[in-house]
Design an enzyme around this catalytic site. Structure first.
Site, PDB file in Angstrom:
ATOM      1  N   LEU A  25      29.504  26.486 -13.369  1.00 14.06           N
ATOM      2  CA  LEU A  25      30.156  27.691 -13.846  1.00 14.06           C
ATOM      3  C   LEU A  25      31.489  27.270 -14.447  1.00 14.06           C
ATOM      4  O   LEU A  25      32.114  26.309 -13.980  1.00 14.06           O
ATOM      5  CB  LEU A  25      30.399  28.676 -12.690  1.00 14.06           C
ATOM      6  CG  LEU A  25      29.184  29.306 -12.009  1.00 14.06           C
ATOM      7  CD1 LEU A  25      29.623  30.112 -10.796  1.00 14.06           C
ATOM      8  CD2 LEU A  25      28.401  30.181 -12.979  1.00 14.06           C
ATOM      9  N   ASP A  26      31.942  27.982 -15.463  1.00 16.13           N
ATOM     10  CA  ASP A  26      33.235  27.675 -16.049  1.00 16.13           C
ATOM     11  C   ASP A  26      34.338  27.830 -14.998  1.00 16.13           C
ATOM     12  O   ASP A  26      34.181  28.572 -14.013  1.00 16.13           O
ATOM     13  CB  ASP A  26      33.523  28.609 -17.224  1.00 16.13           C
ATOM     14  CG  ASP A  26      32.548  28.415 -18.374  1.00 16.13           C
ATOM     15  OD1 ASP A  26      31.991  27.307 -18.486  1.00 16.13           O
ATOM     16  OD2 ASP A  26      32.343  29.375 -19.138  1.00 16.13           O
ATOM     17  N   LYS A  27      35.445  27.172 -15.230  1.00 18.27           N
ATOM     18  CA  LYS A  27      36.572  27.201 -14.287  1.00 18.27           C
ATOM     19  C   LYS A  27      36.941  28.630 -13.895  1.00 18.27           C
ATOM     20  O   LYS A  27      37.149  28.927 -12.716  1.00 18.27           O
ATOM     21  CB  LYS A  27      37.780  26.499 -14.910  1.00 18.27           C
ATOM     22  CG  LYS A  27      39.044  26.544 -14.053  1.00 18.27           C
ATOM     23  CD  LYS A  27      40.220  25.876 -14.753  1.00 18.27           C
ATOM     24  CE  LYS A  27      41.484  25.983 -13.920  1.00 18.27           C
ATOM     25  NZ  LYS A  27      42.654  25.366 -14.598  1.00 18.27           N
ATOM     26  N   ARG A  81      29.580  34.170 -22.609  1.00 19.58           N
ATOM     27  CA  ARG A  81      30.824  34.386 -23.354  1.00 19.58           C
ATOM     28  C   ARG A  81      30.575  34.341 -24.867  1.00 19.58           C
ATOM     29  O   ARG A  81      31.072  35.183 -25.620  1.00 19.58           O
ATOM     30  CB  ARG A  81      31.853  33.335 -22.941  1.00 19.58           C
ATOM     31  CG  ARG A  81      32.197  33.382 -21.452  1.00 19.58           C
ATOM     32  CD  ARG A  81      32.956  32.148 -20.995  1.00 19.58           C
ATOM     33  NE  ARG A  81      34.282  32.079 -21.602  1.00 19.58           N
ATOM     34  CZ  ARG A  81      35.084  31.026 -21.480  1.00 19.58           C
ATOM     35  NH1 ARG A  81      34.691  29.956 -20.789  1.00 19.58           N
ATOM     36  NH2 ARG A  81      36.273  31.031 -22.051  1.00 19.58           N
TER      37      ARG A  81
END
Length: 319
Positions: A138-140, A237
């Protein structure tokens, strides 16, 4: 980087007669990926009745296969005492609820303080697995569920499930603009042709499909349930921005910050203070690597996202 070396052997059954050696190895040693077994073949770590062979060589049945297993220990990523919210753990897998702000694995600009560092502290044996057993990310600034493999067999199973799109992943997202209905975004994603830190919908990209459904509408925003069929970098996104409904708070794909017309002071303050994409991996389902049973978990959206939604509800009343 150091290596742990193990010696394994197995007798080729008559049911494998006529198959290529690499195919037979995949059956005899299912805990390792076919690509890894082929690499060990090339490096001379596999013998058939005491002689080295090639991947394409046929087996006749009855031969003794000896395998020298080389497992790299990723010592460059040091264990660190970072707290983890563990949702589930057994001998094969670990499921965590990743908080916003935690990077999944070390990279340029984030040499430590990552989930991988935390995992090595929690379970030191993970040093024997690539990226400490991390198979997806998962992205930060995205929160939610991640599964980690704890054994080579679990790692192989999870990777195969990911490649077969067998994971069920459900997200919650808050996007700009009012959507009239749900839908599907089926658009390939690749590296942005100009801004190299970004991904984009490009014809040369890899196939990517995102399903979304409206859960709640506000005056200037929409709360969505999102399901992934593929797992491309920044997929939700990028796809939401592509259909002109970028995620609230997305610093990379959201464009210039805009205050919605007629927004209440409370909503304006909440939007200004929301500094990361409003995206949460709420649900994860998969086939357990050892038992083969379908298992699933879900976690509530984080408190700051709940607060944002409540402010949007109040803005509707105020308006």
């Amino acid at each position: 980087m150091t290596e742990k070396i193990e010696h394994l052997d197995a007798r080729i059954g008559l049911d494998l007669a006529g198959k290529r050696l690499d195919q037979a190895l995949a059956v005899l040693f299912p805990d390792f990926s076919r690509s890894r077994l082929q690499q060990w073949l090339k490096e001379g770590f596999v013998t058939l009745d005491g002689r080295q062979c090639k991947a394409k060589d046929k087996v006749v049945g009855g031969e003794l296969v000896e395998l020298e297993v080389h497992l790299e220990e990723q010592v460059e990523c040091a264990p660190q005492a970072i707290s983890l919210e563990i949702v589930h753990e057994d001998s094969e897998i670990l499921v965590i609820n990743k908080p916003v702000g935690l990077v999944v694995h070390p990279a340029a600009g984030n040499p430590d303080g990552t989930l991988q560092n935390a995992l090595l502290h929690h379970s030191p044996d993970l040093i024997q697995l690539s990226r400490a057993g991390i198979v997806h990310r998962l992205d930060k600034e995205t929160s939610g569920l991640l599964v980690i493999a704890k054994t080579p067999g679990a790692h192989r199973s999870l990777v195969e499930q990911l490649q077969a799109r067998a994971f069920k992943r459900e997200y919650r997202a808050v996007v700009a603009g009012v959507m009239t209905a749900g839908g599907v975004v089926d658009a390939p994603i690749g590296r942005h042709p100009v801004h190299r830190i970004k991904m984009a919908v490009v014809n040369s990209g890899k196939p990517a499909m995102t399903h979304y459904r409206v859960l709640e509408r506000f005056r200037s925003h929409t709360y969505l349930k999102v399901n992934l069929e593929t797992g491309r970098t920044h997929q939700i996104r990028v796809h939401m921005a592509h259909i002109r409904h970028p995620l609230v708070g997305d610093p990379l794909y959201g464009g210039r910050f805009k205050i919605p017309a007629g927004a209440s002071p409370g909503l304006i303050e909440a939007l200004r203070g929301y500094r990361h994409q409003a995206l949460h991996a709420r649900f994860l389902g998969l086939e357990h690597p050892k038992t083969g049973e379908w298992v699933e978990w879900e976690v509530p959206i984080p408190e700051d996202m709940q607060t944002l939604l409540q402010v949007m509800r109040e803005d509707m009343v105020d308006g």
